[in-house]
Design a protein around this motif. Structure first.
Motif, short mmCIF file in Angstrom:
data_model
loop_
_atom_site.label_atom_id
_atom_site.label_comp_id
_atom_site.label_asym_id
_atom_site.label_seq_id
_atom_site.Cartn_x
_atom_site.Cartn_y
_atom_site.Cartn_z
N UNK A 127 0.77 -1.24 0.00
CA UNK A 127 0.00 0.00 0.00
C UNK A 127 0.80 1.28 0.00
N UNK A 128 2.10 1.19 -0.20
CA UNK A 128 2.94 2.39 -0.26
C UNK A 128 4.11 2.11 -1.19
N UNK A 129 4.92 3.14 -1.48
CA UNK A 129 6.08 2.97 -2.33
C UNK A 129 5.85 3.61 -3.69
N UNK A 130 6.61 3.18 -4.67
CA UNK A 130 6.47 3.68 -6.03
C UNK A 130 6.41 2.51 -6.99
N UNK A 154 -6.80 3.98 -3.85
CA UNK A 154 -6.97 3.21 -2.62
C UNK A 154 -5.68 3.06 -1.80
N UNK A 155 -4.53 3.44 -2.35
CA UNK A 155 -3.27 3.26 -1.65
C UNK A 155 -2.46 4.55 -1.66
N UNK A 193 8.07 -2.19 -12.20
CA UNK A 193 9.09 -1.99 -11.17
C UNK A 193 8.43 -1.48 -9.90
N UNK A 194 8.78 -2.07 -8.77
CA UNK A 194 8.21 -1.63 -7.50
C UNK A 194 9.30 -1.43 -6.47
N UNK A 195 9.26 -0.27 -5.81
CA UNK A 195 10.19 0.07 -4.74
C UNK A 195 9.35 0.35 -3.49
N UNK A 196 9.59 -0.39 -2.41
CA UNK A 196 8.75 -0.21 -1.22
C UNK A 196 9.09 1.06 -0.44
N UNK A 197 10.19 1.74 -0.86
CA UNK A 197 10.65 2.98 -0.20
C UNK A 197 10.76 2.78 1.31
N UNK A 198 11.27 1.63 1.66
CA UNK A 198 11.49 1.30 3.07
C UNK A 198 12.75 0.48 3.20
#
Length: 235
Positions: A127-130, A154-155, A193-198
């Motif tokens: 539910x977060x990130x880019x 929704x996110x 591409x997904x980065x959770x930024x965590x």
């Protein structure tokens, strides 16, 4: 730097799989791995010896061993990767790592769609990130446009979609996402591409280069460094 960089990096991390099995047993695994640029060998063992098993090695040496039955069961779709590999038995962790950065030399659209859905679900659950997604055709984008609209609403994910110039994106003008016109080299690639930024534990990427009308070579990875390389290639 280009998206091809991630394919090259993954191809350089070549792994070897040795199947130890009696008679013709194990040929199913050889066929199942035929689309990957792995070195797959088969060694026949006596029928009265232990059950068939598979050994995984890379340039650093032995990575793990697992029963042939378990590996074939694992490869049956859909393949779901656990969030934390450290909690797994070392042999099963080796299986996931075997698949993570392995280049596929032959994929069709159906296989890529199934993998894309798994990565999208991963982002949705967090539910977060880019999330950056590239579409090679207007039709492919239009089939997924409502999904990304819903996800953006929704996110807290920062969503970027890359669409061919002829694609009609006006119906997304009021959606909290960013649309980019895709051209040049990026037109050759199917990417998500997904980065959770965590912590990076949820980072993942699929990059596939079109070879013909319905055939691609590509890789999906959960390696934060390779995911970062992919992002750098499109930003």
């Amino acid at each position: 730097m280009s998206l091809g960089t991630i394919l090259t990096a993954a191809a350089d991390d070549r792994k070897r799989v040795v199947v130890y099995a009696p008679g013709d047993e194990g040929t199913d695994l050889v066929d199942a791995l035929a689309t990957r640029n792995l070195d797959v060998y088969r060694r026949e063992i006596p029928a009265l010896s232990a059950d068939a098993f598979v050994v995984i090695r890379d340039d650093s040496g032995f990575r793990g061993a697992v029963s042939l039955t378990d590996l074939l069961s694992f490869l049956a779709p859909p393949i779901r990767r656990p969030t934390e590999l450290d909690d797994l038995d070392p042999a099963y962790r080796a299986i996931y790592e075997l698949l993570d950065n392995t280049v596929f030399v032959s994929l069709d659209r159906r296989q890529l769609l199934a993998t894309s859905r798994e990565l999208e679900e991963r982002a949705w659950r967090l539910g977060r990130g880019r999330l950056h997604v590239g579409f090679q055709s207007s039709a492919a984008f239009e089939a997924q446009a409502d999904l990304y609209r819903e996800m953006a609403n929704a996110t807290r994910i920062d969503i970027h979609v890359y669409v061919p110039p002829e694609g009609d994106t006006t119906h997304l003008d009021d959606a909290p996402l960013t649309v980019h016109a895709i051209d040049g080299e990026l037109e050759r690639y199917w990417f998500i591409l997904f980065d959770d930024e965590g912590t990076g534990a949820q980072n993942c990427a699929l990059v596939a280069e079109q070879q013909s009308a319905d055939r691609y070579r590509g890789v999906w990875t959960y390696d934060p460094e390779l995911v970062e390389v992919a992002f750098a290639a499109i930003e």
